[in-house]
Enzyme design. Structure first.
Site, PDB file in Angstrom:
ATOM      1  N   HIS A  23       0.883  -1.166   0.000  1.00 43.68           N
ATOM      2  CA  HIS A  23       0.000   0.000   0.000  1.00 43.68           C
ATOM      3  C   HIS A  23       0.920   1.215   0.000  1.00 43.68           C
ATOM      4  O   HIS A  23       2.011   1.168   0.567  1.00 43.68           O
ATOM      5  CB  HIS A  23      -0.898  -0.006   1.241  1.00 43.68           C
ATOM      6  N   HIS A  35      -3.468   9.158   1.426  1.00 44.84           N
ATOM      7  CA  HIS A  35      -3.503   7.864   0.735  1.00 44.84           C
ATOM      8  C   HIS A  35      -4.913   7.604   0.228  1.00 44.84           C
ATOM      9  O   HIS A  35      -5.854   8.325   0.574  1.00 44.84           O
ATOM     10  CB  HIS A  35      -3.060   6.744   1.684  1.00 44.84           C
ATOM     11  N   CYS A 111      -3.264   2.863  -5.551  1.00 45.06           N
ATOM     12  CA  CYS A 111      -2.619   3.784  -4.609  1.00 45.06           C
ATOM     13  C   CYS A 111      -1.193   4.140  -5.034  1.00 45.06           C
ATOM     14  O   CYS A 111      -0.727   5.252  -4.786  1.00 45.06           O
ATOM     15  CB  CYS A 111      -2.635   3.200  -3.200  1.00 45.06           C
TER      16      CYS A 111
END
Length: 157
Positions: A23, A35, A111
Site C-alpha cells: 500500500h 492515501h 494507490c
C-alpha cells in the site's frame, strides 16, 4: 556514534508492506500521510474488498493508523527515473486531493499510481508491472511446455 535514521520528509513516498501487496501513501507533515481508501472506511484501497470497487476516497490520516501493524519504509524509488516536483507543489497538489472521491482501478489507477502522480506528475505502478509480467511469464511457460509436450513421440508404434 551512529547518526539517527532520518524520518520521512514532506513529499516522500511511504511504502507499506501488506500481505501480498504494497500500500502506498505520501508523507505530508507531523506523522500524517495522504492515501487512497475505499469509501466504506472499513477497508483500505488495495484490500481484497476494494479490488471490486471502482472508487476510492483520498484520506488524510496519521501514518500509524494506516499501517495496521505492518512495516513500512520511505521509498522514492522513481527519483532516478523522474524528477520529483518541487516539495511545495507536491504538498499543494496532495492537500487539494484530500476528501475527494477518485476513480480506482487495480491495473490503471491504484494507490501507487496515485502517489507517483502527486510526486512526479506521472501515475505509474511498478507493482502492476510485476503482476502483468508474472502473468505473461506464466503464459509463456505454459505455451513452451505445451509445445514441448506436442513434440514428445510415443514410445510404442
Amino acid at each position: 556514534l551512529l547518526a539517527p535514521i532520518p524520518g520521512p520528509r514532506p513529499g516522500d513516498l511511504i511504502e507499506i508492506f501488506r500481505i501480498g501487496y504494497e500500500h502506498w501513501a505520501i508523507y505530508v507533515e507531523d506523522d500524517c500521510v495522504v492515501h487512497l481508501a475505499a469509501p466504506s472506511e472499513e477497508f483500505e484501497a488495495g484490500s481484497i474488498t476494494s479490488v471490486f470497487s471502482n472508487r476510492a476516497v483520498v484520506k488524510y490520516s496519521r501514518l500509524e493508523d494506516v499501517l495496521h501493524g505492518c512495516s513500512w519504509k520511505v521509498n522514492n524509488k522513481l527519483d532516478g527515473t523522474y524528477l520529483p516536483l518541487p516539495v511545495d507543489q507536491i504538498l499543494q497538489r496532495t492537500k487539494e486531493m484530500v476528501n475527494k472521491i477518485v476513480q480506482y482501478s487495480l491495473i490503471e489507477g491504484n494507490c501507487e499510481h496515485f502517489v507517483n502522480g502527486l510526486r512526479y506528475g506521472v501515475p505509474r505502478s511498478q507493482q502492476v508491472g510485476r503482476l502483468l509480467l508474472g502473468r505473461w511469464l506464466l503464459a509463456e511457460a505454459y505455451a513452451l511446455i505445451s509445445v514441448d509436450l506436442m513434440r514428445i513421440k510415443p514410445l510404442l508404434p
